[in-house]
Design a protein around this motif. Structure first.
Motif, PDB file in Angstrom:
ATOM      1  N   LYS A  18       0.822  -1.229   0.000  1.00 40.98           N
ATOM      2  CA  LYS A  18       0.000   0.000   0.000  1.00 40.98           C
ATOM      3  C   LYS A  18       0.847   1.266   0.000  1.00 40.98           C
ATOM      4  O   LYS A  18       0.330   2.362  -0.145  1.00 40.98           O
ATOM      5  CB  LYS A  18      -0.890   0.034   1.258  1.00 40.98           C
ATOM      6  N   HIS A  19       2.147   1.136   0.228  1.00 41.13           N
ATOM      7  CA  HIS A  19       3.053   2.287   0.364  1.00 41.13           C
ATOM      8  C   HIS A  19       2.448   3.356   1.263  1.00 41.13           C
ATOM      9  O   HIS A  19       2.237   4.499   0.835  1.00 41.13           O
ATOM     10  CB  HIS A  19       3.388   2.872  -1.014  1.00 41.13           C
ATOM     11  N   PRO A  20       2.123   2.975   2.489  1.00 42.99           N
ATOM     12  CA  PRO A  20       1.431   3.938   3.364  1.00 42.99           C
ATOM     13  C   PRO A  20       2.282   5.145   3.730  1.00 42.99           C
ATOM     14  O   PRO A  20       3.501   5.049   3.840  1.00 42.99           O
ATOM     15  CB  PRO A  20       1.107   3.116   4.619  1.00 42.99           C
ATOM     16  N   LYS A  21       1.567   6.264   3.875  1.00 47.39           N
ATOM     17  CA  LYS A  21       2.214   7.496   4.315  1.00 47.39           C
ATOM     18  C   LYS A  21       1.898   7.636   5.809  1.00 47.39           C
ATOM     19  O   LYS A  21       0.721   7.620   6.197  1.00 47.39           O
ATOM     20  CB  LYS A  21       1.576   8.633   3.514  1.00 47.39           C
ATOM     21  N   VAL A  22       2.954   7.739   6.611  1.00 43.89           N
ATOM     22  CA  VAL A  22       2.765   7.733   8.065  1.00 43.89           C
ATOM     23  C   VAL A  22       3.322   9.003   8.711  1.00 43.89           C
ATOM     24  O   VAL A  22       4.431   9.425   8.396  1.00 43.89           O
ATOM     25  CB  VAL A  22       3.448   6.483   8.681  1.00 43.89           C
ATOM     26  N   VAL A  23       2.518   9.591   9.597  1.00 41.88           N
ATOM     27  CA  VAL A  23       2.996  10.680  10.452  1.00 41.88           C
ATOM     28  C   VAL A  23       2.893  10.188  11.896  1.00 41.88           C
ATOM     29  O   VAL A  23       1.815   9.759  12.318  1.00 41.88           O
ATOM     30  CB  VAL A  23       2.138  11.956  10.263  1.00 41.88           C
ATOM     31  N   PHE A  24       3.992  10.203  12.620  1.00 41.47           N
ATOM     32  CA  PHE A  24       3.939   9.856  14.040  1.00 41.47           C
ATOM     33  C   PHE A  24       3.540  11.105  14.824  1.00 41.47           C
ATOM     34  O   PHE A  24       4.089  12.199  14.585  1.00 41.47           O
ATOM     35  CB  PHE A  24       5.306   9.393  14.556  1.00 41.47           C
ATOM     36  N   VAL A  25       2.582  10.949  15.754  1.00 46.33           N
ATOM     37  CA  VAL A  25       2.131  12.072  16.574  1.00 46.33           C
ATOM     38  C   VAL A  25       2.544  11.791  18.022  1.00 46.33           C
ATOM     39  O   VAL A  25       2.038  10.861  18.654  1.00 46.33           O
ATOM     40  CB  VAL A  25       0.603  12.250  16.457  1.00 46.33           C
ATOM     41  N   LEU A  26       3.499  12.581  18.504  1.00 46.93           N
ATOM     42  CA  LEU A  26       4.060  12.333  19.834  1.00 46.93           C
ATOM     43  C   LEU A  26       3.894  13.550  20.734  1.00 46.93           C
ATOM     44  O   LEU A  26       3.632  14.658  20.260  1.00 46.93           O
ATOM     45  CB  LEU A  26       5.546  11.962  19.694  1.00 46.93           C
ATOM     46  N   GLY A  27       4.059  13.307  22.030  1.00 46.35           N
ATOM     47  CA  GLY A  27       3.894  14.349  23.037  1.00 46.35           C
ATOM     48  C   GLY A  27       3.523  13.666  24.337  1.00 46.35           C
ATOM     49  O   GLY A  27       3.078  12.514  24.330  1.00 46.35           O
ATOM     50  N   GLY A  28       3.684  14.370  25.443  1.00 43.67           N
ATOM     51  CA  GLY A  28       3.394  13.762  26.736  1.00 43.67           C
ATOM     52  C   GLY A  28       1.923  13.432  26.883  1.00 43.67           C
ATOM     53  O   GLY A  28       1.086  13.885  26.098  1.00 43.67           O
ATOM     54  N   PRO A  29       1.591  12.656  27.927  1.00 47.87           N
ATOM     55  CA  PRO A  29       0.186  12.333  28.199  1.00 47.87           C
ATOM     56  C   PRO A  29      -0.584  13.621  28.484  1.00 47.87           C
ATOM     57  O   PRO A  29      -0.149  14.425  29.315  1.00 47.87           O
ATOM     58  CB  PRO A  29       0.248  11.455  29.456  1.00 47.87           C
ATOM     59  N   GLY A  30      -1.687  13.840  27.761  1.00 45.05           N
ATOM     60  CA  GLY A  30      -2.495  15.036  27.976  1.00 45.05           C
ATOM     61  C   GLY A  30      -2.041  16.240  27.180  1.00 45.05           C
ATOM     62  O   GLY A  30      -2.594  17.330  27.319  1.00 45.05           O
ATOM     63  N   SER A  31      -1.074  16.063  26.283  1.00 41.16           N
ATOM     64  CA  SER A  31      -0.587  17.209  25.502  1.00 41.16           C
ATOM     65  C   SER A  31      -1.572  17.609  24.401  1.00 41.16           C
ATOM     66  O   SER A  31      -1.415  18.673  23.800  1.00 41.16           O
ATOM     67  CB  SER A  31       0.795  16.907  24.900  1.00 41.16           C
ATOM     68  N   GLY A  32      -2.562  16.754  24.121  1.00 44.17           N
ATOM     69  CA  GLY A  32      -3.585  17.099  23.124  1.00 44.17           C
ATOM     70  C   GLY A  32      -3.446  16.354  21.805  1.00 44.17           C
ATOM     71  O   GLY A  32      -4.007  16.776  20.788  1.00 44.17           O
ATOM     72  N   LYS A  33      -2.765  15.232  21.812  1.00 43.12           N
ATOM     73  CA  LYS A  33      -2.543  14.467  20.569  1.00 43.12           C
ATOM     74  C   LYS A  33      -3.876  14.031  19.935  1.00 43.12           C
ATOM     75  O   LYS A  33      -4.119  14.252  18.756  1.00 43.12           O
ATOM     76  CB  LYS A  33      -1.672  13.224  20.853  1.00 43.12           C
ATOM     77  N   GLY A  34      -4.715  13.396  20.764  1.00 46.89           N
ATOM     78  CA  GLY A  34      -5.990  12.889  20.240  1.00 46.89           C
ATOM     79  C   GLY A  34      -6.881  14.011  19.736  1.00 46.89           C
ATOM     80  O   GLY A  34      -7.497  13.905  18.677  1.00 46.89           O
ATOM     81  N   ASP A 103      -0.662   7.832  16.568  1.00 40.30           N
ATOM     82  CA  ASP A 103      -0.661   8.684  17.771  1.00 40.30           C
ATOM     83  C   ASP A 103      -0.203   7.867  18.982  1.00 40.30           C
ATOM     84  O   ASP A 103      -0.731   6.793  19.262  1.00 40.30           O
ATOM     85  CB  ASP A 103      -2.105   9.227  17.885  1.00 40.30           C
ATOM     86  N   GLY A 104       0.807   8.404  19.689  1.00 36.16           N
ATOM     87  CA  GLY A 104       1.300   7.721  20.892  1.00 36.16           C
ATOM     88  C   GLY A 104       2.211   6.551  20.593  1.00 36.16           C
ATOM     89  O   GLY A 104       2.376   5.658  21.413  1.00 36.16           O
ATOM     90  N   PHE A 105       2.809   6.569  19.445  1.00 36.44           N
ATOM     91  CA  PHE A 105       3.735   5.509  19.019  1.00 36.44           C
ATOM     92  C   PHE A 105       4.706   6.120  18.006  1.00 36.44           C
ATOM     93  O   PHE A 105       4.241   6.877  17.148  1.00 36.44           O
ATOM     94  CB  PHE A 105       2.938   4.371  18.364  1.00 36.44           C
TER      95      PHE A 105
END
Ligand code: ADP
Ligand code: C5P
Ligand code: MG
Length: 222
Positions: A18-34, A103-105
């Motif tokens: 599928k040649h996926p395009k991936v963005v990792f979304v990182l930050g501390g717990p509660g930083s607003g990732k979700g 998100d979170g990984f």
């Protein structure tokens, strides 16, 4: 659709096609990732995969790993990569999309190296929501989603794990020029303004004298 019998090589091969395009979304717990991921999905057509949400669903499904996942989460510890990566890969295959916010990984070096080795996927970039601990603590204590790990004792353990294990992953990607850092302490809409600029970079204007078709009259005469 992925099934429980798929070998990890089968899944990895099918995903690679599928040649996926991936963005990792990182930050501390509660930083607003979700919170920000939901908005990115609406504007930019990504599929949002939260590693924490996938682990919670796996725990609630009564799977053989359920008790282990629950114990790790209650201690704020990182679940072995093998379990989390399998869940992420299955969700990516099942989604039908080829653009993902993960998100979170990766949450630690083991997550990062195992994902890279197994999937051969390199993220397009890493979105890092930087937020002071006091603000993250305030947000989590007000989150009200009934999460067992949103109590002050576990929150402190999660902050410690973030500093010790997750920040080094962000540093690793900084070294590769892949981190897009955002001031996550601002209100939701202000944070999203910064996020939008990253997903929607402004196209630089071509200087007039390089733009042959759009030349001004004096240049055309010359
Ligand atoms: P994460 O996924 O990083 O743990 P969440 O998106 O779940 O964080 O946000 C944690 C809590 O903080 C939620 O209750 C959310 O509504 C709230 N929140 C998220 N972003 C902001 C912000 N920029 N300002 C104030 N509160 C926020
Ligand atoms: O990202 P979120 O706050 O939802 O994660 C909740 C918990 O899920 C973490 O504290 C951790 O125990 C577990 N988790 C994990 N590995 C990840 C992401 C989350 O073990 N990559
Ligand atoms: Mg979250």
């Amino acid at each position: 659709m992925g099934t429980a019998n798929d070998s990890s090589k089968d899944i990895s091969d099918r995903l690679a096609e599928k040649h996926p395009k991936v963005v990792f979304v990182l930050g501390g717990p509660g930083s607003g990732k979700g919170t920000q991921c939901e908005k990115i999905v609406q504007h930019f057509g990504y599929t949002h995969l939260s590693a924490g949400d996938l682990l919670r669903a796996e725990k609630n499904s009564g799977s053989e790993n359920g008790i282990m996942i629950q114990n790790m989460m209650n201690e704020g510890k990182i679940v072995p990569s093998e379990v989390t990566i399998k869940l992420l890969q299955k969700a990516m295959l099942d989604s039908g999309n080829d653009k993902f916010l993960i998100d979170g990984f990766p949450r630690n070096e083991e997550n990062r190296a195992a994902f890279e080795a197994l999937t051969k996927i390199e993220p397009e970039f890493v979105l890092y929501f930087n937020c002071p601990e006091k603000e993250m603590e305030r947000r989590i204590l007000n989150r009200n989603q009934g999460r067992e790990d949103d109590n002050i004792e576990t929150i402190r353990k999660r902050f410690k794990v973030f500093l010790e294990s997750s920040l080094p992953v962000i540093e690793y990607y900084k070294g590769k020029g892949k981190v897009r850092e955002i001031d996550a302490a601002k209100p939701v809409e202000e944070v999203f303004k910064e996020v939008k600029d990253i997903f929607n970079p402004k196209v630089p204007k071509v200087p007039k004298d390089e733009n042959v078709e759009g030349r001004c009259m004096c240049c055309a005469i010359l």
